[in-house]
Scaffold this motif. Structure first.
Motif, PDB file in Angstrom:
ATOM      1  N   GLY A  94      -9.873  13.941  -9.320  1.00  0.00           N
ATOM      2  CA  GLY A  94     -10.821  12.851  -9.116  1.00  0.00           C
ATOM      3  C   GLY A  94     -10.209  11.788  -8.237  1.00  0.00           C
ATOM      4  N   GLY A  95     -10.731  10.596  -8.329  1.00  0.00           N
ATOM      5  CA  GLY A  95     -10.237   9.501  -7.519  1.00  0.00           C
ATOM      6  C   GLY A  95     -10.159   8.218  -8.319  1.00  0.00           C
ATOM      7  N   MET A  96      -9.377   7.298  -7.798  1.00  0.00           N
ATOM      8  CA  MET A  96      -9.223   5.990  -8.425  1.00  0.00           C
ATOM      9  C   MET A  96      -9.648   4.907  -7.451  1.00  0.00           C
ATOM     10  SD  MET A  96      -5.700   6.088 -10.458  1.00  0.00           S
ATOM     11  CE  MET A  96      -5.368   7.277 -11.713  1.00  0.00           C
TER      12      MET A  96
ATOM     13  N   ASP B 123     -22.231   2.212 -19.370  1.00  0.00           N
ATOM     14  CA  ASP B 123     -21.659   3.543 -19.504  1.00  0.00           C
ATOM     15  C   ASP B 123     -20.729   3.551 -20.716  1.00  0.00           C
ATOM     16  OD1 ASP B 123     -20.710   6.099 -19.125  1.00  0.00           O
ATOM     17  OD2 ASP B 123     -19.770   5.718 -17.190  1.00  0.00           O
ATOM     18  N   THR B 124     -20.982   4.414 -21.670  1.00  0.00           N
ATOM     19  CA  THR B 124     -20.178   4.449 -22.891  1.00  0.00           C
ATOM     20  C   THR B 124     -19.035   5.459 -22.814  1.00  0.00           C
ATOM     21  OG1 THR B 124     -21.670   6.063 -23.899  1.00  0.00           O
ATOM     22  CG2 THR B 124     -22.121   3.724 -24.319  1.00  0.00           C
ATOM     23  N   MET B 125     -18.776   5.993 -21.626  1.00  0.00           N
ATOM     24  CA  MET B 125     -17.712   6.974 -21.471  1.00  0.00           C
ATOM     25  C   MET B 125     -16.461   6.315 -20.886  1.00  0.00           C
ATOM     26  SD  MET B 125     -19.438   9.261 -22.777  1.00  0.00           S
ATOM     27  CE  MET B 125     -18.452  10.702 -22.747  1.00  0.00           C
ATOM     28  N   ASP B 126     -15.304   6.763 -21.356  1.00  0.00           N
ATOM     29  CA  ASP B 126     -14.019   6.316 -20.830  1.00  0.00           C
ATOM     30  C   ASP B 126     -13.587   7.332 -19.781  1.00  0.00           C
ATOM     31  OD1 ASP B 126     -11.469   5.494 -20.267  1.00  0.00           O
ATOM     32  OD2 ASP B 126     -10.725   5.670 -22.326  1.00  0.00           O
ATOM     33  N   HIS B 127     -13.693   6.987 -18.521  1.00  0.00           N
ATOM     34  CA  HIS B 127     -13.412   7.927 -17.443  1.00  0.00           C
ATOM     35  C   HIS B 127     -11.914   8.106 -17.198  1.00  0.00           C
ATOM     36  CE1 HIS B 127     -17.633   8.425 -16.527  1.00  0.00           C
ATOM     37  NE2 HIS B 127     -17.749   7.123 -16.752  1.00  0.00           N
ATOM     38  N   ASN B 128     -11.086   7.302 -17.845  1.00  0.00           N
ATOM     39  CA  ASN B 128      -9.636   7.483 -17.767  1.00  0.00           C
ATOM     40  C   ASN B 128      -9.120   8.358 -18.902  1.00  0.00           C
ATOM     41  OD1 ASN B 128     -10.086   5.045 -16.031  1.00  0.00           O
ATOM     42  ND2 ASN B 128      -7.884   5.282 -15.806  1.00  0.00           N
ATOM     43  N   CYS B 129     -10.006   8.953 -19.661  1.00  0.00           N
ATOM     44  CA  CYS B 129      -9.627   9.810 -20.786  1.00  0.00           C
ATOM     45  C   CYS B 129     -10.493  11.071 -20.749  1.00  0.00           C
ATOM     46  CB  CYS B 129      -9.832   9.054 -22.094  1.00  0.00           C
ATOM     47  SG  CYS B 129      -9.460  10.017 -23.568  1.00  0.00           S
ATOM     48  N   ILE B 130      -9.850  12.219 -20.884  1.00  0.00           N
ATOM     49  CA  ILE B 130     -10.550  13.503 -20.871  1.00  0.00           C
ATOM     50  C   ILE B 130     -10.209  14.260 -22.135  1.00  0.00           C
ATOM     51  CG2 ILE B 130     -10.742  15.721 -19.682  1.00  0.00           C
ATOM     52  CD1 ILE B 130     -10.079  14.160 -17.101  1.00  0.00           C
TER      53      ILE B 130
ATOM     54  N   SER C  39       0.825  -1.200   0.000  1.00  0.00           N
ATOM     55  CA  SER C  39       0.000   0.000   0.000  1.00  0.00           C
ATOM     56  C   SER C  39       0.864   1.257   0.000  1.00  0.00           C
ATOM     57  CB  SER C  39      -0.958  -0.004   1.188  1.00  0.00           C
ATOM     58  OG  SER C  39      -0.234   0.023   2.394  1.00  0.00           O
ATOM     59  N   LEU C  40       2.004   1.226   0.633  1.00  0.00           N
ATOM     60  CA  LEU C  40       2.879   2.397   0.639  1.00  0.00           C
ATOM     61  C   LEU C  40       3.538   2.611  -0.718  1.00  0.00           C
ATOM     62  CD1 LEU C  40       4.635   1.991   4.098  1.00  0.00           C
ATOM     63  CD2 LEU C  40       2.870   3.642   3.477  1.00  0.00           C
ATOM     64  N   LEU C  41       3.805   1.536  -1.411  1.00  0.00           N
ATOM     65  CA  LEU C  41       4.492   1.625  -2.690  1.00  0.00           C
ATOM     66  C   LEU C  41       3.539   1.578  -3.881  1.00  0.00           C
ATOM     67  CD1 LEU C  41       7.468  -0.753  -1.908  1.00  0.00           C
ATOM     68  CD2 LEU C  41       7.439   1.734  -1.792  1.00  0.00           C
ATOM     69  N   SER C  42       2.235   1.714  -3.630  1.00  0.00           N
ATOM     70  CA  SER C  42       1.271   1.647  -4.730  1.00  0.00           C
ATOM     71  C   SER C  42       1.492   2.810  -5.691  1.00  0.00           C
ATOM     72  CB  SER C  42      -0.153   1.656  -4.199  1.00  0.00           C
ATOM     73  OG  SER C  42      -0.404   2.855  -3.515  1.00  0.00           O
ATOM     74  N   SER C  43       1.204   2.557  -6.941  1.00  0.00           N
ATOM     75  CA  SER C  43       1.465   3.554  -7.966  1.00  0.00           C
ATOM     76  C   SER C  43       0.505   4.732  -7.863  1.00  0.00           C
ATOM     77  CB  SER C  43       1.362   2.923  -9.350  1.00  0.00           C
ATOM     78  OG  SER C  43       0.051   2.449  -9.538  1.00  0.00           O
ATOM     79  N   LYS C  44       0.971   5.879  -8.259  1.00  0.00           N
ATOM     80  CA  LYS C  44       0.167   7.095  -8.286  1.00  0.00           C
ATOM     81  C   LYS C  44      -0.301   7.317  -9.714  1.00  0.00           C
ATOM     82  CE  LYS C  44       1.143   7.903  -4.008  1.00  0.00           C
ATOM     83  NZ  LYS C  44       0.318   7.290  -3.038  1.00  0.00           N
TER      84      LYS C  44
ATOM     85  N   GLY D 243      -5.024   3.301 -12.628  1.00  0.00           N
ATOM     86  CA  GLY D 243      -6.174   2.629 -12.033  1.00  0.00           C
ATOM     87  C   GLY D 243      -7.458   3.132 -12.647  1.00  0.00           C
ATOM     88  N   ASN D 244      -8.584   2.521 -12.279  1.00  0.00           N
ATOM     89  CA  ASN D 244      -9.882   2.936 -12.797  1.00  0.00           C
ATOM     90  C   ASN D 244     -10.354   4.187 -12.071  1.00  0.00           C
ATOM     91  OD1 ASN D 244     -10.074   0.811 -14.598  1.00  0.00           O
ATOM     92  ND2 ASN D 244     -11.057  -0.515 -13.109  1.00  0.00           N
ATOM     93  N   VAL D 245     -10.692   5.212 -12.841  1.00  0.00           N
ATOM     94  CA  VAL D 245     -11.142   6.485 -12.288  1.00  0.00           C
ATOM     95  C   VAL D 245     -12.604   6.360 -11.893  1.00  0.00           C
ATOM     96  CG1 VAL D 245     -11.531   8.923 -12.829  1.00  0.00           C
ATOM     97  CG2 VAL D 245      -9.455   7.791 -13.619  1.00  0.00           C
ATOM     98  N   PHE D 246     -12.960   6.999 -10.758  1.00  0.00           N
ATOM     99  CA  PHE D 246     -14.361   7.032 -10.316  1.00  0.00           C
ATOM    100  C   PHE D 246     -15.226   7.566 -11.434  1.00  0.00           C
ATOM    101  CE2 PHE D 246     -12.837   7.955  -5.735  1.00  0.00           C
ATOM    102  CZ  PHE D 246     -12.623   6.622  -5.496  1.00  0.00           C
ATOM    103  N   SER D 247     -16.428   7.011 -11.564  1.00  0.00           N
ATOM    104  CA  SER D 247     -17.341   7.456 -12.606  1.00  0.00           C
ATOM    105  C   SER D 247     -18.695   7.781 -12.004  1.00  0.00           C
ATOM    106  CB  SER D 247     -17.489   6.376 -13.678  1.00  0.00           C
ATOM    107  OG  SER D 247     -18.026   5.203 -13.094  1.00  0.00           O
TER     108      SER D 247
END
Length: 139
Positions: free
Chosen positions: A115-117, A90-97, A19-24, A52-56
């Motif tokens: 946002g959050g992941m 959901d047809t939106m890609d929440h990891n892309c803006i 958990s400390l070394l988890s990717s950002k 990671g997967n972004v909150f949607s």
């Protein structure tokens, strides 16, 4: 007792290290200045969020554009048609803006994406925040 401590350290230490070394979150483009836009010409740029997967959800804002009256807007990218099925909710890609629009005024535009992941068994949920600058020039 020493044996019990050894076993406890052997199992707890790797879990806490994960958990400390988890990717950002990482961003493409990673630099803070986006490619230049021109007044009166259509602008489109995609920002990808990795890690990671972004909150949607419908209530989630993609980001903020300041000032908000210059013709530049933010939205989530649409998933490719090859990925969308009858069961897709959901047809939106929440990891892309997408930064899009037709700029109406020259100047500097500040764009904030946050946002959050979702977490996983190894990494906790995390939040991200990234600021970009978009320069708009006269033709």
């Amino acid at each position: 007792m020493l044996y019990l401590r050894f076993i406890l350290i052997l199992f707890v230490l790797p879990l806490s290290a994960c958990s400390l070394l988890s990717s950002k979150a990482e961003y493409i483009p990673s630099n803070q200045v986006l490619s230049e836009a021109t007044v009166g010409k259509s602008y489109l740029l995609k920002i990808n969020i990795l890690g990671g997967n972004v909150f949607s959800g419908a209530e989630k804002k993609v980001g903020v554009v300041v000032p908000d009256d210059v013709g530049i807007f933010l939205r989530n990218c649409r998933l490719p048609d090859s990925v969308i099925t009858i069961d897709t909710r959901d047809t939106m890609d929440h990891n892309c803006i997408e930064v899009y629009g037709v700029p109406t005024k020259p100047g500097v535009i500040k764009i904030n994406i946050s946002g959050g992941m979702h977490g996983s068994m190894i990494a906790p949920a995390s939040y991200f925040n990234k600021d970009y600058t978009l320069n708009v020039v006269k033709p």
